[in-house]
Design a protein around this motif. Structure first.
Motif, short mmCIF file in Angstrom:
data_model
loop_
_atom_site.label_atom_id
_atom_site.label_comp_id
_atom_site.label_asym_id
_atom_site.label_seq_id
_atom_site.Cartn_x
_atom_site.Cartn_y
_atom_site.Cartn_z
N ALA A 64 -8.07 6.00 -4.56
CA ALA A 64 -7.40 6.26 -3.29
C ALA A 64 -8.41 6.27 -2.14
O ALA A 64 -9.56 6.64 -2.30
CB ALA A 64 -6.66 7.58 -3.35
N VAL A 65 -7.94 5.85 -0.97
CA VAL A 65 -8.77 5.80 0.24
C VAL A 65 -8.22 6.82 1.24
O VAL A 65 -7.01 6.90 1.47
CB VAL A 65 -8.75 4.39 0.87
N PHE B 142 -5.47 22.11 5.70
CA PHE B 142 -6.09 20.80 5.83
C PHE B 142 -5.06 19.72 5.50
O PHE B 142 -4.41 19.77 4.45
CB PHE B 142 -7.29 20.68 4.87
N GLU B 143 -4.91 18.78 6.40
CA GLU B 143 -3.98 17.67 6.20
C GLU B 143 -4.76 16.39 5.94
O GLU B 143 -5.63 16.02 6.72
CB GLU B 143 -3.10 17.49 7.44
N VAL B 144 -4.48 15.75 4.82
CA VAL B 144 -5.17 14.51 4.45
C VAL B 144 -4.13 13.42 4.23
O VAL B 144 -3.14 13.63 3.51
CB VAL B 144 -5.99 14.70 3.16
N ILE B 145 -4.34 12.29 4.86
CA ILE B 145 -3.48 11.12 4.63
C ILE B 145 -4.28 10.13 3.79
O ILE B 145 -5.35 9.69 4.19
CB ILE B 145 -3.03 10.48 5.94
N ALA B 146 -3.76 9.82 2.60
CA ALA B 146 -4.46 8.93 1.66
C ALA B 146 -3.58 7.75 1.31
O ALA B 146 -2.36 7.81 1.43
CB ALA B 146 -4.87 9.70 0.40
N ALA B 147 -4.22 6.69 0.83
CA ALA B 147 -3.49 5.47 0.49
C ALA B 147 -4.08 4.86 -0.77
O ALA B 147 -5.25 5.04 -1.08
CB ALA B 147 -3.53 4.47 1.64
N MET C 231 0.85 -1.19 0.00
CA MET C 231 0.00 0.00 0.00
C MET C 231 0.89 1.25 0.00
O MET C 231 1.83 1.35 0.77
CB MET C 231 -0.91 0.01 1.22
N LYS C 232 0.57 2.18 -0.87
CA LYS C 232 1.29 3.45 -0.93
C LYS C 232 0.53 4.48 -0.13
O LYS C 232 -0.65 4.72 -0.36
CB LYS C 232 1.43 3.90 -2.39
N VAL C 233 1.19 5.11 0.83
CA VAL C 233 0.56 6.08 1.71
C VAL C 233 1.25 7.42 1.55
O VAL C 233 2.49 7.48 1.51
CB VAL C 233 0.63 5.62 3.18
N LYS C 234 0.46 8.50 1.48
CA LYS C 234 1.07 9.82 1.33
C LYS C 234 0.24 10.87 2.04
O LYS C 234 -0.98 10.77 2.13
CB LYS C 234 1.22 10.18 -0.15
N LYS C 235 0.93 11.90 2.53
CA LYS C 235 0.27 13.00 3.23
C LYS C 235 0.18 14.20 2.30
O LYS C 235 1.14 14.55 1.61
CB LYS C 235 1.04 13.34 4.49
N PHE C 236 -0.99 14.86 2.29
CA PHE C 236 -1.22 16.03 1.47
C PHE C 236 -1.67 17.18 2.37
O PHE C 236 -2.49 16.98 3.28
CB PHE C 236 -2.29 15.77 0.41
N ILE C 237 -1.18 18.38 2.10
CA ILE C 237 -1.59 19.56 2.85
C ILE C 237 -2.00 20.63 1.85
O ILE C 237 -1.28 20.94 0.90
CB ILE C 237 -0.45 20.08 3.75
N ALA C 238 -3.19 21.22 2.07
CA ALA C 238 -3.70 22.25 1.17
C ALA C 238 -4.52 23.24 1.99
O ALA C 238 -4.92 22.97 3.12
CB ALA C 238 -4.56 21.63 0.07
#
Length: 391
Positions: free
Chosen positions: A26-27, A48-53, A1-8
């Motif tokens: 993506a979940v 906003f911080e979102v962690i998606a996988a 599983m690839k996991v990444k953090k996004f901030i916008a």
């Protein structure tokens, strides 16, 4: 599983970043509001911080290299590696953040919807806001392919939150219409181009080929004043020949019955001075490679002929796909979808257009000649799928 953090700066912007990098499958694993450090502790900004996988199977060698790399890291860095690759662990912050309760609720709803978009096709998405839920159920009732439905609904979710979590069903319907049109507009639509002399109408028996020919020919004669002729190679069914002859008599156009390639060659010479020649074929002809090869010696399929595949909307989608494959020995330029008036399920049009990258020439909605035929456009197709009719 690839996991990444996004901030916008906004949640819709964060979701666009997720879809752009990880795709619509993506979940969302976690989402929260964070405060960026300002100057001397002032002028802090809310983000906003979102962690998606996304599921992705890494080669075993890459896993081993990552494992070895992590093993050599100093203790103070191991925490960061674990946090990045193990989203279930809590992220520790030195300062306690005050988060508005309404925002927490919105983030939770968004997370739930994104998870459901990646769930089983049979899910009814009960937690959707009313208009989105109704649109999803409409797509299911129309038998729209799960991947197409998932992609469109992802767009609708983003628009819903960009619109401050509000919108009537009519507004959501307008968004869905835009999404469908944008996906199918790159293909060819509309009736005869008049750039090819021969119009080849193919398809299985019983879908309305002969009636469609009569409707299109009548338009050529009455509206565009073209000189028209008929050729039929459907010699397997006497009724088909008699039906075409009846239409030819009504329209005052000649018709040639061809039992062989030699007959077809003679008919081609006979109709040398005609503007448009319609060819009514037997379904079995184009499953015969020798027939296709012989016909290509007489007519240049690229320069002289355009081919329309006739499909009935009362047929199953699996049958339509099988029919397309059987007639794929010749280049199919456009579809003609018939019997629009005999069904309430139109999702197959969208599925067939997108799967085979083929546009639509006509839609027929009755037996009346020369009426009950409409030149297709992406807007008309989207309207029909979403509940508007052409009758």
């Amino acid at each position: 599983m690839k996991v990444k953090k996004f901030i916008a700066s906004t949640m819709p912007e964060a979701m666009k970043m997720v879809r752009s990098e990880l795709g619509s499958d993506a979940v969302i694993l976690n989402s929260k509001v964070v405060q960026t450090q300002g100057f001397l502790g002032l002028f802090k900004k809310k983000n906003f911080e979102v962690i998606a996988a996304i599921d992705s199977t890494e080669p075993s060698t890459q896993k081993l290299q990552l494992k070895e790399k992590n093993r050599k890291l100093p203790d103070e860095n191991k925490t960061e590696v674990i946090r990045e690759h193990s989203p279930k662990l809590p992220v520790l912050n030195e300062k306690t953040q005050t988060i508005d309760n309404n925002l927490v609720k919105e983030l939770a709803e968004l997370k739930s919807m994104m998870l459901e978009l990646s769930s089983d096709v049979s899910s009814k998405f009960e937690k959707y806001p009313g208009p989105l839920k109704s649109m999803n159920e409409l797509f299911i009732d129309q038998d729209i392919d799960h991947q197409i439905r998932q992609a469109v609904l992802s767009e609708l979710v983003e628009k819903w939150y960009s619109n401050q979590n509000s919108g009537s069903f009519n507004q959501v319907q307008a968004w869905a219409k835009e999404a469908i049109i944008s996906r199918i507009s790159s293909f060819q639509y509309g009736g005869l181009s008049y750039t090819k002399k021969y119009v080849n109408i193919v398809g299985p028996t019983g879908v309305g080929k002969t009636t469609s020919i009569a409707k299109i020919a009548a338009e050529c004669i009455l509206k565009d004043q073209k000189k028209v002729a008929f050729i039929t190679t459907d010699t397997y069914r006497i009724a088909a020949i008699e039906q075409l002859k009846t239409y030819a008599k009504i329209l005052s156009v000649p018709v040639e019955v061809c039992y062989s390639i030699d007959d077809f060659q003679q008919a081609k010479q006979k109709y040398e001075n005609y503007d448009i020649v319609f060819i009514d074929t037997a379904g079995r002809n184009f499953r015969n490679k020798k027939y296709v090869d012989d016909l290509q010696k007489i007519i240049d399929f690229s320069d002289e002929m355009e081919t329309f595949l006739v499909l009935s909307l009362t047929s199953k989608l699996t049958d339509m796909k099988e029919i397309f494959e059987k007639f794929s020995s010749v280049n199919i330029n456009k579809y003609i979808f018939t019997k629009v008036d005999e069904t309430s399920n139109y999702g197959a049009m969208l599925n067939m257009i997108l799967q085979y990258k083929v546009g639509v020439a006509y839609l027929t909605n009755g037996q009346n000649v020369p009426d009950d035929i409409v030149e297709a456009t992406p807007t008309i197709i989207a309207n029909i799928i979403l509940g508007e009719d052409v009758r």
